[in-house]
Design a protein around this motif. Structure first.
Motif, mmCIF file in Angstrom:
data_model
loop_
_atom_site.group_PDB
_atom_site.id
_atom_site.type_symbol
_atom_site.label_atom_id
_atom_site.label_comp_id
_atom_site.label_asym_id
_atom_site.label_seq_id
_atom_site.Cartn_x
_atom_site.Cartn_y
_atom_site.Cartn_z
ATOM 1 N N CYS A 77 1.569 -9.906 2.035
ATOM 2 C CA CYS A 77 1.437 -8.405 2.014
ATOM 3 C C CYS A 77 2.791 -8.173 1.226
ATOM 4 C CB CYS A 77 1.727 -7.719 3.522
ATOM 5 S SG CYS A 77 3.155 -8.129 4.374
ATOM 6 N N LEU A 78 3.938 -9.111 0.966
ATOM 7 C CA LEU A 78 4.890 -9.120 0.255
ATOM 8 C C LEU A 78 4.701 -9.417 -1.251
ATOM 9 C CD1 LEU A 78 7.735 -9.797 2.591
ATOM 10 C CD2 LEU A 78 6.895 -7.538 2.210
ATOM 11 N N LEU A 79 3.794 -10.363 -1.420
ATOM 12 C CA LEU A 79 3.364 -10.751 -2.592
ATOM 13 C C LEU A 79 2.717 -9.886 -3.503
ATOM 14 C CD1 LEU A 79 3.149 -14.537 -1.987
ATOM 15 C CD2 LEU A 79 4.908 -13.438 -2.819
ATOM 16 N N ALA A 80 1.552 -9.137 -2.666
ATOM 17 C CA ALA A 80 0.504 -8.400 -3.168
ATOM 18 C C ALA A 80 0.471 -7.250 -2.278
ATOM 19 C CB ALA A 80 -0.791 -8.953 -3.397
ATOM 20 N N ALA A 81 1.195 -6.150 -2.446
ATOM 21 C CA ALA A 81 1.523 -5.087 -1.725
ATOM 22 C C ALA A 81 0.087 -4.401 -0.998
ATOM 23 C CB ALA A 81 2.222 -3.906 -2.233
ATOM 24 N N ASP A 82 0.148 -4.558 0.265
ATOM 25 C CA ASP A 82 -1.066 -3.940 1.053
ATOM 26 C C ASP A 82 -1.065 -2.445 0.685
ATOM 27 O OD1 ASP A 82 -2.016 -6.455 1.855
ATOM 28 O OD2 ASP A 82 -1.344 -6.008 3.986
ATOM 29 N N PRO A 83 -2.371 -1.919 0.737
ATOM 30 C CA PRO A 83 -2.514 -0.580 0.613
ATOM 31 C C PRO A 83 -1.704 0.154 1.850
ATOM 32 C CG PRO A 83 -4.614 -1.433 0.200
ATOM 33 C CD PRO A 83 -3.632 -2.556 0.840
ATOM 34 N N ALA A 84 -1.227 1.237 1.596
ATOM 35 C CA ALA A 84 -0.472 2.054 2.821
ATOM 36 C C ALA A 84 -1.364 2.463 3.540
ATOM 37 C CB ALA A 84 0.413 3.326 1.868
ATOM 38 N N PRO A 85 -1.032 2.414 4.942
ATOM 39 C CA PRO A 85 -1.729 2.843 6.122
ATOM 40 C C PRO A 85 -2.508 4.277 5.638
ATOM 41 C CG PRO A 85 -0.063 1.434 7.001
ATOM 42 C CD PRO A 85 0.307 1.818 5.555
ATOM 43 N N GLY A 86 -3.761 4.445 5.894
ATOM 44 C CA GLY A 86 -4.134 5.709 5.865
ATOM 45 C C GLY A 86 -4.450 5.945 4.252
ATOM 46 N N SER A 87 -4.351 5.071 3.300
ATOM 47 C CA SER A 87 -5.006 5.490 2.076
ATOM 48 C C SER A 87 -6.283 4.902 1.954
ATOM 49 C CB SER A 87 -4.067 4.634 0.952
ATOM 50 O OG SER A 87 -4.099 3.239 1.347
ATOM 51 N N ASN A 88 -7.289 5.450 0.834
ATOM 52 C CA ASN A 88 -8.517 5.308 0.733
ATOM 53 C C ASN A 88 -8.921 3.782 -0.250
ATOM 54 O OD1 ASN A 88 -9.319 7.266 2.345
ATOM 55 N ND2 ASN A 88 -8.713 8.831 0.694
#
Length: 553
Positions: free
Chosen positions: A43-54
């Motif tokens: 998740c730090l290498l390829a940022a995960d979408p912010a919680p609650g995003s679509n």
């Protein structure tokens, strides 16, 4: 473990010791990058979408979201899209997710399959779960077995929101035999609402919206089924209540030959009268369907959940109209209870809400009709027969004989719908009724004119060559009528050919058509922008209309 940086070196020229030191530095950088890629979370290498995003749910393709609030937890019931390539919907189960903040979700897997109804063949289409008397009832769309054609609605029950759900009846709650119509797919997309007084209501259907009460046992209909004609209704209703006002939010506009949007109406009772409030949100990305679910006042905020086709799974499968993904956005109301239009977002609810100020803009003014004609709207929703005694009619049973709508959005947009006819006796024209609806209505951007021409004489009978200006508000499928009793007398002669025409801007109007097969209207034909009008199967089609003599009721 992150390696330490070697002692700092100063390189004056790329030769000798400085070159060796540079080589050592480059080697350290490469080794560090490798170690970092191993040591650091993905998740730090390829940022995960912010919680609650679509899209909100990203583990599989999901559609037709139906939320249920139980205490401080929201349960979200969805269908599971499994179609490959260009396949049509392939849905074998209903899934459930839960959350206490609508941003972080726990997947609970399948809670039921269509074949758990022993009488069903498959197709886990839209479903909703409601709670009553300590039990949880799932109302689901499934394909019925051979004893009943088409789609049906089943009801299952559980003691826990996560199931296991079991068939509560041993038979379908609603089948095609329950709702006779020219549409074999009409019994889909149930929404169920338990009112404050304990009365339970169920609404469902495509393209007709049906409404019925449920008995306290939640497994039987209680009384007659009503047809509710709402402007631009297609499918996917969601019945809710807030501060004493009832809301019907639904997928709309497919009859205008465009991708579905969401519209809504309000009423003082589930039985109406319903007031059309317009479009809530537009067509969604990469999906020709959209399906609403509403969460009202959960921890002080309201939300709209729906689906689009934007998700790409880790294995490379891309979203589409048959591989959809659930999404969420904030929902706001003004002081009068009207919903603010929603702009679909990628951020979803990952950022704080920004409530709009003021009131929702009022619908556009439809303008004024020519004073020589009185416009009467919605005399009868889904007319079984023409009221009164028409002097001439292209069909006798509009609802049964004219199931195919066509509008000015047909095939990229048109501007003129026309129908010729030949009276078999003289008619002193008093009123014209059309089976119409599901349009945008009229305003400055969507004008409409009514024309009646003597084809043989080449003369316009309603004005000096351009027809009469018509103004009307959006209406559900029903009668759109024009009264000529204050117009200078018009006599239609027996045996003479006339052309009735509506001319307007894209989106102005939808008419309901009768496909001309064995019961063709023999005394005329319809056209769209001068070309013969055909239905979706390529059959010649006629406009459903009726003419009344002057003074007739």
């Amino acid at each position: 473990m992150i390696p330490r940086l070697p002692p700092r070196t100063t390189c004056i020229s790329p030769s000798g010791e400085q070159a060796v030191r540079r080589s050592s530095l480059l080697t350290w950088i490469a080794r560090s990058a490798l170690l970092l890629s191993i040591a650091m979370p993905a998740c730090l290498l390829a940022a995960d979408p912010a919680p609650g995003s679509n899209p909100l749910l990203r583990d599989v393709f999901t559609a037709d979201p139906a939320p249920l609030v139980v205490g401080d937890t929201v349960y979200l019931y969805v269908g599971h899209d499994e179609a490959k390539g260009d396949d049509f919907f392939l849905m074998k189960e209903w899934l459930c997710y839960s959350s206490k903040d609508l941003r972080h979700w726990t997947a609970h897997g399948a809670i039921m399959k269509p074949t758990d109804f022993k009488w069903a063949l498959g197709d886990a289409w839209a479903a909703q779960v409601v709670r009553r008397n300590g039990h949880y009832y799932l109302y689901a769309t499934v394909k019925h077995g051979g004893t009943q054609p088409g789609m049906s609605i089943g009801v299952a029950v559980a003691d826990n929101p996560l199931g296991p759900f079991k068939d509560a009846r041993g038979s379908a709650l609603v089948t095609d035999a329950t709702t006779p119509s020219p549409y074999g797919w009409n019994d889909i997309d149930p929404t169920v609402f338990v009112d404050d007084d304990g009365t339970a209501w169920m609404a469902w259907g495509n393209p007709v919206l049906y409404l019925a009460r449920l008995k306290p046992n939640m497994t039987e209909l209680d009384g007659p089924i009503e047809k509710i004609a709402l402007p631009n209704y297609t499918e996917g209703p969601w019945l809710s209540k807030r501060k004493g006002m009832y809301y019907m939010t639904y997928a709309s506009m497919a009859h205008q030959n465009v991708w579905e949007r969401l519209s809504y109406a309000t009423a003082p009772s589930p039985r109406g009268p319903w007031t059309y409030q317009g479009e809530l949100t537009g067509q969604t990305r990469n999906s020709y369907t959209i399906h609403p679910g509403i969460i009202d006042d959960f921890k002080g905020q309201s939300y709209l959940v729906y689906h689009n086709g934007e998700l790409t799974l880790p294995d490379g499968q891309t979203g589409s109209g048959n591989r959809r993904s659930v999404t969420i956005d904030y929902l706001h109301y003004d002081a009068d209870g009207r919903m603010w239009p929603i702009t679909q977002s990628e951020a979803g609810i990952s950022t704080p809400p920004r409530p709009p100020a003021g009131k929702v803009p009022a619908p556009a003014d439809p303008g004024r009709s020519d004073p020589r004609v009185a416009v009467r709207q919605f005399a009868q929703g889904y007319p079984e027969i023409w009221p009164g005694r028409p002097a001439l009619a292209s069909v006798t049973r509009p609802f049964d004989q004219a199931p195919n709508p066509v509008g000015f959005n047909r095939e990229g947009g048109a501007s003129r719908l026309a129908q010729t006819f030949v009276p078999r006796a003289d008619i002193a024209l008093g009123r014209l009724s059309l089976y119409a609806g599901d349009g945008l209505g009229t305003d400055a951007a969507h004008p409409l004119r009514l024309s009646l021409r003597d084809v043989e004489g080449g003369t316009e009978l309603l004005s000096a060559g351009q027809g009469l200006a018509i103004a009307y508000r959006p209406q559900g499928a029903g009668l759109l009528s024009f009264d000529f009793n204050t117009h200078p007398p018009i006599v239609l002669r027996a045996g003479r050919r006339y052309a009735l025409a509506l001319q307007g801007e894209k989106g102005a109007l939808t008419l309901y058509l009768r496909a001309s097969r064995d019961d063709a209207y023999a005394d005329g034909e319809a056209s769209l922008d001068g070309l013969p009008l055909k239905d979706a199967q390529g059959h010649p089609a006629d406009i459903a209309f009726a003419l009344y003599a002057r003074g007739a009721r």
